[in-house]
Design a protein around this motif. Structure first.
Motif, PDB file in Angstrom:
ATOM      1  N   PHE A 149       0.778  -1.093   0.060  1.00  0.00           N
ATOM      2  CA  PHE A 149       0.154  -0.156   0.106  1.00  0.00           C
ATOM      3  C   PHE A 149       1.017   1.219  -0.065  1.00  0.00           C
ATOM      4  O   PHE A 149       0.445   2.242  -0.667  1.00  0.00           O
ATOM      5  N   ARG A 150       1.831   1.090   0.738  1.00  0.00           N
ATOM      6  CA  ARG A 150       2.878   2.547   0.877  1.00  0.00           C
ATOM      7  C   ARG A 150       4.035   2.586   0.217  1.00  0.00           C
ATOM      8  O   ARG A 150       4.162   3.342  -0.321  1.00  0.00           O
ATOM      9  N   ILE A 151       4.844   1.465   0.020  1.00  0.00           N
ATOM     10  CA  ILE A 151       5.902   1.475  -0.795  1.00  0.00           C
ATOM     11  C   ILE A 151       6.026   1.327  -2.259  1.00  0.00           C
ATOM     12  O   ILE A 151       6.298   2.111  -2.933  1.00  0.00           O
ATOM     13  N   HIS A 190      18.267  -0.895  -4.483  1.00  0.00           N
ATOM     14  CA  HIS A 190      16.978  -1.628  -4.718  1.00  0.00           C
ATOM     15  C   HIS A 190      15.818  -1.152  -4.118  1.00  0.00           C
ATOM     16  O   HIS A 190      14.608  -0.924  -4.405  1.00  0.00           O
ATOM     17  N   GLY A 191      16.186  -0.922  -2.674  1.00  0.00           N
ATOM     18  CA  GLY A 191      15.044  -0.236  -1.890  1.00  0.00           C
ATOM     19  C   GLY A 191      14.464   1.162  -2.435  1.00  0.00           C
ATOM     20  O   GLY A 191      13.341   1.386  -2.546  1.00  0.00           O
ATOM     21  N   MET A 192      15.345   1.817  -2.952  1.00  0.00           N
ATOM     22  CA  MET A 192      15.224   3.277  -3.602  1.00  0.00           C
ATOM     23  C   MET A 192      14.310   2.989  -4.872  1.00  0.00           C
ATOM     24  O   MET A 192      13.404   3.860  -4.983  1.00  0.00           O
ATOM     25  N   ALA A 193      14.715   2.064  -5.453  1.00  0.00           N
ATOM     26  CA  ALA A 193      14.014   1.697  -6.639  1.00  0.00           C
ATOM     27  C   ALA A 193      12.509   1.524  -6.457  1.00  0.00           C
ATOM     28  O   ALA A 193      11.339   1.892  -7.062  1.00  0.00           O
ATOM     29  N   SER A 251       5.994   6.577  -5.802  1.00  0.00           N
ATOM     30  CA  SER A 251       5.816   7.733  -6.139  1.00  0.00           C
ATOM     31  C   SER A 251       4.990   7.655  -7.360  1.00  0.00           C
ATOM     32  O   SER A 251       3.829   8.310  -7.675  1.00  0.00           O
ATOM     33  N   SER A 252       5.263   7.125  -8.195  1.00  0.00           N
ATOM     34  CA  SER A 252       4.688   6.846  -9.460  1.00  0.00           C
ATOM     35  C   SER A 252       5.116   5.888 -10.527  1.00  0.00           C
ATOM     36  O   SER A 252       6.251   5.656 -10.662  1.00  0.00           O
ATOM     37  N   HIS A 253       4.423   4.886 -10.915  1.00  0.00           N
ATOM     38  CA  HIS A 253       4.739   3.546 -11.532  1.00  0.00           C
ATOM     39  C   HIS A 253       5.348   4.013 -12.852  1.00  0.00           C
ATOM     40  O   HIS A 253       6.559   3.812 -13.549  1.00  0.00           O
ATOM     41  N   ALA A 254       4.591   5.402 -13.646  1.00  0.00           N
ATOM     42  CA  ALA A 254       5.124   5.817 -14.877  1.00  0.00           C
ATOM     43  C   ALA A 254       6.666   6.280 -14.787  1.00  0.00           C
ATOM     44  O   ALA A 254       7.395   6.083 -15.694  1.00  0.00           O
ATOM     45  N   MET A 255       6.689   7.346 -13.680  1.00  0.00           N
ATOM     46  CA  MET A 255       8.003   8.032 -13.546  1.00  0.00           C
ATOM     47  C   MET A 255       8.808   7.029 -13.380  1.00  0.00           C
ATOM     48  O   MET A 255      10.261   7.055 -13.917  1.00  0.00           O
TER      49      MET A 255
END
Lengths: 324, 298
Positions: free
Chosen positions: B32-34, B159-162, B168-172
């Motif tokens: 839900f959040r990450i 990997h976590g950052m990714a 934030s946005s799948h498209a981005m």
């Protein structure tokens, strides 16, 4: 709040507790899975029998009731609440509640009696059918399918095939089905089993029952709450319903019921509880199944007439018709 | 005085339950959040993890090894959801529901029956020097702290950052060259292996596994997540990861309060829900900013 006041509060609570002890009141816990009419019959039977043995509610006995509203994650806390009332004995109703009681009840000396745990040995509650464990004994309440099917053959002499629905996720149902398969084979009946995961699917699944001579309704929650939906289909196919539960026959949905009543199983549990309260150990009492004397048939003439099925002559003098 | 007496008795039990279901809350938080991928599989993987652990114990595996099997099972369950979503582009919630209903059947297949008693088998808590309720709580708390530590560490790696970029946005994220497919697959697997761990610990703690043991876990998990975020917010990674665990502990203690108060069992769900709402109201009124973390909807 300062320290002294907290100490005073504890002193008061200890005092009120010792007053209880002086009054010689027996506290009995009842841990249930959730509110359900059939289970309530069992509880009433339990209390009735204990009252007959001298433990009268409101006089010298106090019941602490708790249930988990059918939510598994709440069972341990519900049991702790009951244990906090320092009962002399706890009645645990259904398999999951009884199993959770084994691990959640901290006082390992506290005797417990289970009710409606159909497989107490496999569920790890008691070591065998011959005697209870140090802490546990009880009554299964599971119907003996051979007894019921023998009765069904008498009532429906021409029947060759019957249908039964069960919830694949319920231990009690699985056990019942497994035993029934053996009994059906022995009695020369063909059994058609249909799985039912939730009552909302009942109408659709019941369509598969066309061609059976009678429908056998298990006592489990899932099936019993689906009976109105099942009956709407079986009525069309003119299939009578034989239920392990007496509740719905009076509401005109079921043609015949044949069951060891939940109340009687509760009474057996009450007898065991009284023996334990009077000094017996749970390990000295063998877990019980309903006996043949506990079964009673109820037949609805009206339903048989509606379905166009004749009642055999052998039942003429039966005192089991609900509409006489 | 009955209230205090009963409540104090209930506190340890509430902690055990809260710490175990904290793992479901963690498993709910990750999608839900990450990942920004609403998912309900954890209700199924909780039971799946528990049932596989039970089967492992019965086959004679060490409690830790059996638990590892449960964790692996949870991982597979989560991946399955992501896989179905990826392959047939079905709504993520529906994928989760499909997988959790599949797992119900699989659980029964795995155990061969809907309920397995484990009282006669060794469990993880036998390794404790002294198997008391307090020690169990300490062990479960350590597991939670280690989990939170690992997650915080992982989410600050490349990997976590990714993965967080997906949030934030799948498209981005896709535009940045991040393989959304892979990260959703692994992320959901990760989330659900935590749910599987919770299930394995639950089965070992209560001494039995049951196909219905996950029932209601998702609602608990979501409530815990939101409650935790209302309490400590989610502005840093540590807060975001610790929130569901804290929320779960508080949630189960709210149930303890309701129970100790002596409410009718049938009213308990109502009362617990009202407590949760009241907690939100109190917290929201203390925050000056409107629409703070508490108000962030799922």
């Amino acid at each position: 709040m300062n320290m002294n006041r907290i100490k005073a509060l504890f002193a008061v609570s200890l005092f009120s507790f010792s007053v209880n002890a002086l009054a010689q009141e027996t506290v009995i816990g009842i841990a249930n899975i959730g509110p359900h009419p059939a289970l309530e019959q069992g509880i009433n039977g339990f209390k009735k029998e204990l009252a007959a043995q001298g433990y009268v509610e409101g006089e010298n006995t106090k019941y602490i009731y708790g249930d988990a509203s059918f939510t598994p994650s709440m069972i341990p806390q519900m049991l702790s609440t009951i244990e906090a009332a320092k009962p002399a004995l706890i009645l645990t109703i259904t398999t999951p509640v009884s199993q959770a009681a084994l691990s959640s009840v901290k006082n390992k000396e506290l005797p417990m009696v289970f009710l409606y745990a159909s497989q107490p040995v496999e569920a790890g509650l008691v070591p065998s059918w011959r005697h209870g464990s140090a802490q546990f004994t009880g009554v299964t309440g599971a119907n003996d399918s051979e007894v019921t099917l023998t009765f069904a053959k008498k009532l429906f002499p021409d029947a060759k095939k019957f249908g039964v629905m069960y919830a694949p996720g319920e231990t009690n149902d699985i056990v019942a089905i497994r035993e029934m398969e053996v009994a059906a084979k022995k009695l020369g009946l063909e059994m058609m089993k249909v799985g039912l995961d939730s009552p909302s699917e009942a109408n659709q699944r019941a369509q598969m029952l066309s061609g059976v001579d009678f429908f056998y309704a298990l006592a489990s929650n899932n099936i019993q709450s689906a009976i109105p939906a099942i009956a709407s289909v079986t009525d069309r196919y003119k299939i009578p319903i034989l239920s392990e539960e007496t509740e719905l026959i009076r509401k005109g949905m079921v043609a015949v019921s044949y069951a060891a009543s939940y109340g009687i199983s509760g009474e057996h549990a009450g007898t065991m509880a009284a023996q334990i309260l009077k000094g017996k150990k749970p390990s000295e009492l063998a877990p019980m199944k309903p006996s043949l004397d506990d079964y009673a048939p109820l037949i609805s003439r009206k339903r048989f007439a509606e379905l166009g099925i004749a009642i055999p002559d052998s039942f003429r003098d039966c005192a089991c018709f609900i509409d006489d | 005085m009955d209230f205090l007496d009963t409540f104090l008795n209930l506190v340890p039990m509430g902690f055990t339950q809260g710490l175990i279901f904290a793992m479901v809350a963690l498993a709910v938080m990750i999608p839900f959040r990450i990942l920004n991928f609403p998912d309900m599989t954890s209700e199924g993987t909780l039971a799946f993890g528990g049932c596989v652990t039970a089967k492992g114990l019965i086959l004679g595996l060490e409690p830790t090894l059996a638990l590892a099997c449960g964790v692996a099972a949870g991982f597979l369950g989560g991946m399955l959801t992501a896989f179905i979503h990826e392959k047939i582009k079905l709504n993520s919630l529906l994928c989760g529901i499909l997988v959790l209903s599949m797992l119900y059947s699989i659980d029964i297949r795995v155990m061969g029956q809907p309920n397995t008693a484990l009282f006669a088998y060794p469990n993880l808590f036998n390794y404790l020097p002294n198997d008391t309720l307090v020690n169990r709580i300490l062990l479960l708390a350590s597991v939670n702290i280690i989990l939170i530590g690992i997650l915080v560490w992982f989410l600050s790696t490349q990997h976590g950052m990714a993965m967080r970029a997906l949030g934030s946005s799948h498209a981005m994220a896709r535009a940045q060259g991040i393989s959304v497919k892979t990260y959703v697959l692994v992320g959901l697997g990760l989330a659900n292996c935590i749910a599987g761990l919770g299930g394995g610990l639950l089965a070992q703690n209560q001494g039995f596994a049951d196909v219905n043991m996950g029932f209601g876990a998702l609602v608990n998990g979501l409530a815990s997540l939101l409650l935790g975020e209302a309490l400590i917010g989610n502005r840093t990674i540590l807060r975001q990861v610790a929130a569901p665990a804290l929320g779960s502990i508080v949630y189960f203690q709210l149930i303890s309060i309701a129970l100790a108060w002596g409410f009718q069992p049938s009213d308990l769900k109502m009362v617990t829900a009202l407590f949760v709402i009241a907690t939100f109201v109190v917290l929201a009124s203390r925050k000056s900013k409107p629409g703070a973390a508490a108000a962030r909807a799922v």
